[in-house]
Design a protein around this motif. Structure first.
Motif, PDB file in Angstrom:
ATOM      1  N   LEU A   1       0.831  -1.209   0.000  1.00 51.47           N
ATOM      2  CA  LEU A   1       0.000   0.000   0.000  1.00 51.47           C
ATOM      3  C   LEU A   1       0.863   1.255   0.000  1.00 51.47           C
ATOM      4  CD1 LEU A   1      -2.820  -1.009   2.543  1.00 51.47           C
ATOM      5  CD2 LEU A   1      -2.885  -1.105   0.042  1.00 51.47           C
ATOM      6  N   GLN A   2       1.948   1.232   0.764  1.00 55.55           N
ATOM      7  CA  GLN A   2       2.830   2.394   0.812  1.00 55.55           C
ATOM      8  C   GLN A   2       3.467   2.668  -0.545  1.00 55.55           C
ATOM      9  OE1 GLN A   2       5.553   1.523   4.031  1.00 55.55           O
ATOM     10  NE2 GLN A   2       4.256   2.548   5.550  1.00 55.55           N
ATOM     11  N   LYS A   3       3.863   1.600  -1.236  1.00 56.52           N
ATOM     12  CA  LYS A   3       4.457   1.790  -2.565  1.00 56.52           C
ATOM     13  C   LYS A   3       3.437   2.364  -3.540  1.00 56.52           C
ATOM     14  CE  LYS A   3       7.956  -1.830  -2.130  1.00 56.52           C
ATOM     15  NZ  LYS A   3       8.418  -3.167  -2.594  1.00 56.52           N
ATOM     16  N   GLY A   4       2.145   2.140  -3.257  1.00 55.53           N
ATOM     17  CA  GLY A   4       1.098   2.689  -4.104  1.00 55.53           C
ATOM     18  C   GLY A   4       0.688   4.094  -3.721  1.00 55.53           C
ATOM     19  N   GLY A   5       1.291   4.632  -2.661  1.00 54.56           N
ATOM     20  CA  GLY A   5       1.019   6.011  -2.271  1.00 54.56           C
ATOM     21  C   GLY A   5       0.162   6.167  -1.034  1.00 54.56           C
ATOM     22  N   VAL A   6      -0.163   5.066  -0.332  1.00 57.87           N
ATOM     23  CA  VAL A   6      -0.954   5.160   0.910  1.00 57.87           C
ATOM     24  C   VAL A   6       0.025   5.347   2.072  1.00 57.87           C
ATOM     25  CG1 VAL A   6      -2.608   4.018   2.422  1.00 57.87           C
ATOM     26  CG2 VAL A   6      -2.735   3.660  -0.061  1.00 57.87           C
ATOM     27  N   MET A   7       0.117   6.546   2.583  1.00 60.99           N
ATOM     28  CA  MET A   7       1.089   6.852   3.620  1.00 60.99           C
ATOM     29  C   MET A   7       0.488   6.811   5.031  1.00 60.99           C
ATOM     30  SD  MET A   7       4.037   7.290   2.164  1.00 60.99           S
ATOM     31  CE  MET A   7       3.570   5.907   1.125  1.00 60.99           C
ATOM     32  N   THR A   8      -0.833   6.915   5.133  1.00 63.48           N
ATOM     33  CA  THR A   8      -1.497   6.905   6.440  1.00 63.48           C
ATOM     34  C   THR A   8      -1.672   5.479   6.930  1.00 63.48           C
ATOM     35  OG1 THR A   8      -2.710   8.907   5.829  1.00 63.48           O
ATOM     36  CG2 THR A   8      -3.541   7.661   7.704  1.00 63.48           C
ATOM     37  N   ASP A   9      -1.563   5.282   8.228  1.00 63.11           N
ATOM     38  CA  ASP A   9      -1.757   3.962   8.844  1.00 63.11           C
ATOM     39  C   ASP A   9      -3.233   3.581   8.756  1.00 63.11           C
ATOM     40  OD1 ASP A   9      -1.923   1.691  10.357  1.00 63.11           O
ATOM     41  OD2 ASP A   9      -0.945   2.509  12.136  1.00 63.11           O
ATOM     42  N   VAL A  10      -3.619   2.944   7.655  1.00 67.04           N
ATOM     43  CA  VAL A  10      -5.020   2.578   7.468  1.00 67.04           C
ATOM     44  C   VAL A  10      -5.412   1.398   8.353  1.00 67.04           C
ATOM     45  CG1 VAL A  10      -5.222   3.507   5.142  1.00 67.04           C
ATOM     46  CG2 VAL A  10      -4.413   1.165   5.464  1.00 67.04           C
ATOM     47  N   TYR A  11      -4.430   0.651   8.858  1.00 68.93           N
ATOM     48  CA  TYR A  11      -4.750  -0.417   9.812  1.00 68.93           C
ATOM     49  C   TYR A  11      -5.385   0.177  11.066  1.00 68.93           C
ATOM     50  CZ  TYR A  11      -1.739  -3.602   7.090  1.00 68.93           C
ATOM     51  OH  TYR A  11      -1.172  -4.368   6.107  1.00 68.93           O
ATOM     52  N   GLU A  12      -4.804   1.291  11.535  1.00 66.64           N
ATOM     53  CA  GLU A  12      -5.343   1.942  12.722  1.00 66.64           C
ATOM     54  C   GLU A  12      -6.664   2.634  12.402  1.00 66.64           C
ATOM     55  OE1 GLU A  12      -4.056   5.213  16.157  1.00 66.64           O
ATOM     56  OE2 GLU A  12      -2.814   4.910  14.378  1.00 66.64           O
ATOM     57  N   LEU A  13      -6.732   3.286  11.265  1.00 64.92           N
ATOM     58  CA  LEU A  13      -7.963   3.991  10.900  1.00 64.92           C
ATOM     59  C   LEU A  13      -9.146   3.038  10.770  1.00 64.92           C
ATOM     60  CD1 LEU A  13      -6.763   6.546   8.177  1.00 64.92           C
ATOM     61  CD2 LEU A  13      -7.349   7.016  10.564  1.00 64.92           C
ATOM     62  N   CYS A  14      -8.883   1.848  10.249  1.00 65.86           N
ATOM     63  CA  CYS A  14      -9.974   0.895   9.961  1.00 65.86           C
ATOM     64  C   CYS A  14     -10.008  -0.266  10.941  1.00 65.86           C
ATOM     65  CB  CYS A  14      -9.842   0.381   8.532  1.00 65.86           C
ATOM     66  SG  CYS A  14      -9.840   1.684   7.271  1.00 65.86           S
TER      67      CYS A  14
END
Length: 461
Positions: free
Chosen positions: A347-360
């Motif tokens: 996900l980070q390599k695709g541009g997702v920098m926010t911790d989506v594990y924590e968000l979701c």
């Protein structure tokens, strides 16, 4: 008057819900108490304080299916009937010498479950059985390996016996084992006399009898001793290991020689001690990698790339992706850390920098097989077995520390991940998650599922 009538209606509604919930709780507690007399299974008690101990999940603990329109999950099938195997009659090994290991392997590779526990339980046990079988053969022979003709006959008998005890007949394909695994392959040293002349057998036996399950994976002793012995016999007894052939052919020779070393250890250890040692060594190997297959998460990347706060579209997309992963297999808690890190890096390599594990609100157990589509089970990193008895059926040992949040990688690189570092040890069960988070697939759990989670958290070994 209208206000009073509304208050009465609300009270009746609350009373009705309370009665329904109470009936469910009573029925579930009654069912658990009826099964709690099974010896050495579980004891109903208050939840433990601090670190949760592992628990055993078996059909006796699982309440009625809260979703009757869905079929029962594959984690809790019925045990297949057994039959007398048809043997070749040509295998020169007395199978009664390793009967306990055969039974354990059949249980660990039971027909309905083999594909779900193959990576962690079944195949490590099959590989251990193959080494122990070579050791049993060598106890009546001067060789540590079988000739190809005998290997073909014995391998056929092994699979037939396992299948007759309820094991999956596809073990050879599932675990990539074949009769040639019993022959020593291209290793130049196969007889006991030459092996014991070349190898420092005292050093080898001291290093692997016993194998420390807590230290071996991070401060290995047995595995380097096996590797050293394999290198020695692969080079015909050369005392220098610097000029080791690292070509593809050379690596194949070393791997074949490692199986010869395993056979010698199995010859000199009891079947139970050898099995314990080999399973620990396998555990160190399988826990280093993630066995799950990840497809390109383009939809998740698109939905979550700009997320810096709870985003329903992001969490819905993430949960849908993980729900597909959950159908693959049971994994260990250590493997789950690797899987969460690997997926997070994608996900980070695709541009997702926010911790989506924590968000979701994504937990480690969300990466493993689910029961009823709601409760995940992660196996412990230590070697585990599938247990079957007539009273409770199949049972697994799950690790309750899998309720911790999935770790978001510090960077898109996996090179710095080390499960031996103190900061990577599994922490205690955290405090309750913020119920206001969006996308939490556990937030809509029904009352029957809630009761199941409550009962499970109240069981200790």
């Amino acid at each position: 008057m209208r206000i009073l009538r509304g208050a009465v209606y609300r009270q009746l509604l609350v009373l009705t819900i309370w009665i329904c919930v109470s009936q469910d709780v009573v029925s579930e507690k009654t069912e658990l108490q009826r099964n709690s007399h099974a010896p050495d299974k579980f004891v109903l008690s208050d939840p433990p304080i601090g670190l949760f101990k592992p628990i055993e999940i078996s059909p006796a603990v699982i309440p009625r299916n809260p979703y009757p329109v869905e079929p029962l999950p594959p984690m809790y099938p019925s045990f297949p009937s057994t039959y007398e195997p048809i043997l070749t009659g040509k295998c020169p090994v007395n199978f009664s010498l390793i009967s306990s290991i055969m039974e354990k392997t059949a249980s660990d590779c039971s027909a309905p479950l083999a594909g779900l526990v193959g990576n962690v339980i079944c195949c490590p046990q099959v590989n251990s059985l193959m080494h122990i079988f070579q050791g049993a053969y060598s106890s009546e022979s001067s060789s540590l390996v079988l000739p190809q003709i005998a290997a073909d006959d014995c391998f056929s008998d092994i699979i037939s016996i396992l299948a007759s005890r309820g094991a999956n007949s596809t073990i050879p394909r599932l675990c990539s084992v074949k009769s040639s695994n019993l022959t020593g392959g291209s290793c130049p040293v196969k007889d006991i006399a030459t092996f014991e002349k070349i190898v420092n057998t005292s050093k080898l036996l001291d290093a692997c009898d016993p194998v420390d399950p807590l230290k071996e994976c991070c401060r290995p002793i047995c595995h380097p001793a096996i590797m050293e012995a394999a290198l020695h016999i692969s080079s015909g007894g050369s005392s220098t290991l610097d000029n080791t052939n690292t070509s593809a052919t050379g690596i194949d020779v070393i791997n074949d020689c490692k199986s010869v070393v395993y056979a010698w250890l199995a010859r000199n250890l009891s079947p139970e001690d050898a099995n314990s040692a080999f399973r620990i060594l396998s555990g160190c190997k399988v826990n280093k990698v993630c066995p799950l297959e990840f497809k390109e998460p383009s939809a998740v990347i698109k939905a979550c790339r700009a997320s810096a706060s709870p985003n329903p579209l992001c969490c819905d997309s993430l949960n849908a992706y993980i729900a597909a992963i959950q159908k693959q297999m049971l994994i260990t808690n250590r493997q789950a850390i690797n899987c969460a890190t690997m997926f997070g890096s994608m996900l980070q390599k695709g541009g997702v920098m926010t911790d989506v594990y924590e968000l979701c609100d994504v937990d480690l157990k969300d990466f493993s097989l689910q029961a009823y589509g709601q409760q995940g089970c992660l196996l412990r990193s230590l070697p585990a077995d599938v247990i079957f008895d007539n009273a409770t059926g199949f049972s697994f040992t799950c690790d309750l520390s899998d309720n911790i949040a999935a770790p978001w990688p510090s960077s898109s690189s996996l090179s710095t991940l080390s499960l031996c570092a103190p900061e990577m040890s599994l922490p205690a069960l955290p405090v309750a998650q913020n119920s206001g988070k969006l996308g939490n697939s556990k937030s809509g759990v029904g009352i029957a599922t809630f009761i199941l989670l409550h009962l499970i958290s109240s069981i200790t070994l």
